[in-house]
Motif scaffolding. Structure first.
Motif, PDB file in Angstrom:
ATOM      1  N   GLY A 155      -2.883  13.440   2.070  1.00  0.00           N
ATOM      2  CA  GLY A 155      -1.830  12.505   2.431  1.00  0.00           C
ATOM      3  C   GLY A 155      -2.394  11.119   2.672  1.00  0.00           C
ATOM      4  N   TYR A 156      -1.712  10.109   2.136  1.00  0.00           N
ATOM      5  CA  TYR A 156      -2.203   8.735   2.184  1.00  0.00           C
ATOM      6  C   TYR A 156      -1.201   7.820   2.891  1.00  0.00           C
ATOM      7  N   SER A 157      -1.704   6.658   3.272  1.00  0.00           N
ATOM      8  CA  SER A 157      -0.830   5.618   3.822  1.00  0.00           C
ATOM      9  C   SER A 157      -0.053   4.872   2.742  1.00  0.00           C
ATOM     10  N   ASP A 158      -0.224   5.259   1.473  1.00  0.00           N
ATOM     11  CA  ASP A 158       0.599   4.679   0.403  1.00  0.00           C
ATOM     12  C   ASP A 158       1.877   5.486   0.181  1.00  0.00           C
ATOM     13  N   ALA A 177       6.077  11.466  -1.642  1.00  0.00           N
ATOM     14  CA  ALA A 177       6.464  12.384  -0.579  1.00  0.00           C
ATOM     15  C   ALA A 177       7.359  11.765   0.495  1.00  0.00           C
ATOM     16  N   HIS A 178       7.004  10.575   0.974  1.00  0.00           N
ATOM     17  CA  HIS A 178       7.689  10.000   2.130  1.00  0.00           C
ATOM     18  C   HIS A 178       7.967   8.517   1.901  1.00  0.00           C
ATOM     19  N   THR A 179       8.697   7.931   2.841  1.00  0.00           N
ATOM     20  CA  THR A 179       9.027   6.509   2.750  1.00  0.00           C
ATOM     21  C   THR A 179       8.100   5.656   3.603  1.00  0.00           C
ATOM     22  N   ASN A 180       7.062   6.288   4.159  1.00  0.00           N
ATOM     23  CA  ASN A 180       6.042   5.575   4.914  1.00  0.00           C
ATOM     24  C   ASN A 180       4.782   6.431   4.937  1.00  0.00           C
ATOM     25  N   ASP A 200       7.854   8.405   8.745  1.00  0.00           N
ATOM     26  CA  ASP A 200       9.312   8.385   8.568  1.00  0.00           C
ATOM     27  C   ASP A 200      10.029   9.488   9.358  1.00  0.00           C
ATOM     28  N   ALA A 201       9.282  10.303  10.097  1.00  0.00           N
ATOM     29  CA  ALA A 201       9.822  11.335  11.001  1.00  0.00           C
ATOM     30  C   ALA A 201      10.432  12.533  10.277  1.00  0.00           C
TER      31      ALA A 201
END
Length: 299
Positions: A155-158, A177-180, A200-201
């Protein structure tokens, strides 16, 4: 489900960021912003032992069961490896000037995730660098392994989760995967699902056999999900969050079973950063920005 606060360990002078098991069922380690690595025993809660003092924050610990070695990530420097039986350094390796967010051990290799987006693969026996994996300029926050499919999930911060081949480290798939930032990835114990969470919780469940198709998207917390931790032998997993809560879920249907928070259980008063379920035990350990480590008995 019953939740009882077993104990609270205090002694850290800054936020607690990392928890790791030790070489007995009752022992574990913690570390954090104060650079202190502390060894605890849940049977002797008042006797925390200062195991190491690092000049920088420590975000990552990993325990090598085979050799009884504790790997410590020293930000802006590298890796320090200590023998936990005699508290002596057995090796160190300068790898980067970046922060070290995660260390994961698998099959005689250490995978170290850095804030510059690099994964450094280290031969644990020789303590030498085998490979640099660079698939992003954003931070590597979390790593897990699937020995069934021979894959690594990162998992990345991108905002992505990238899937690599565990044999040759080639990039196989990018999951939007996510929006943050993605802070935590964990394969289910049967390796059929990948669970992810982040800023993004949302708690997301991905089906591994269907090329990581999204199976469930759960608005699990109010703020960032910092960690996911599976129970060692029961169909349960726990999540913790910047919203100060810990939640326990059914790992077969992904339904919420229990909320552990300050109002109901005198839980942490600030962000809960890390979880550790002790092997063969109903004890769940949590570390927080409030500088405390709490132990929860869940039955």
């Amino acid at each position: 489900m019953l939740v009882e606060k077993f104990d609270t360990f205090s002694g850290h002078r800054d936020c607690v960021y990392a928890l790791e098991k030790g070489n007995s069922l009752s022992q574990f380690f913690s570390s954090g912003g104060d650079g202190l690595v502390v060894r605890w025993n849940v049977e002797k809660p008042d006797t925390g032992e200062l195991f190491a003092k690092i000049p920088t924050s420590v975000y990552a610990l990993a325990f090598d069961e085979k050799r009884n070695h504790l790997w410590i990530g020293q930000n802006f420097d590298g890796i320090q490896v200590l023998d936990i039986l005699n508290k002596k350094e057995v090796g160190s390796l300068k790898i980067s000037n970046a922060s070290i967010f995660v260390i994961k051990l698998f099959d005689n290799q250490a995978f170290v995730g850095l804030s510059d987006g690099t994964i450094v693969v280290i031969d644990m026996e020789l303590l030498s660098i085998r490979k640099h994996i660079k698939a992003s300029d954003k931070s590597v926050r979390t790593i897990d392994f699937n020995p069934v499919t021979q894959e690594i999930a990162v998992g990345y911060s991108d905002f992505t989760v990238k899937i690599f081949d565990l044999t040759d480290f080639s990039l196989k798939l990018v999951v939007e995967a996510h929006t943050n930032s993605v802070f935590t990835v964990k394969y289910s114990p049967d390796y059929k699902f990948l669970l992810t969470g982040g800023r993004d919780a949302h708690l997301k469940v991905w089906n591994v056999s269907e090329n990581y198709q999204l199976q469930q998207d759960i608005v699990a917390h109010l703020f960032a999900i910092n960690d996911i931790c599976f129970h060692p032998n029961l169909p349960l997993f726990a999540t913790c969050s910047m919203d100060k809560s810990i939640k326990v879920w059914d790992s077969e249907n992904f339904k919420l079973k229990k909320v552990i928070d300050k109002a109901r259980h005198a839980s942490h008063g600030t962000s809960v950063n890390k979880l550790l379920w002790l092997q063969e035990s109903s004890l769940l350990i949590s570390g927080s920005d409030d500088r405390n480590v709490s132990v929860w008995k869940i039955t």
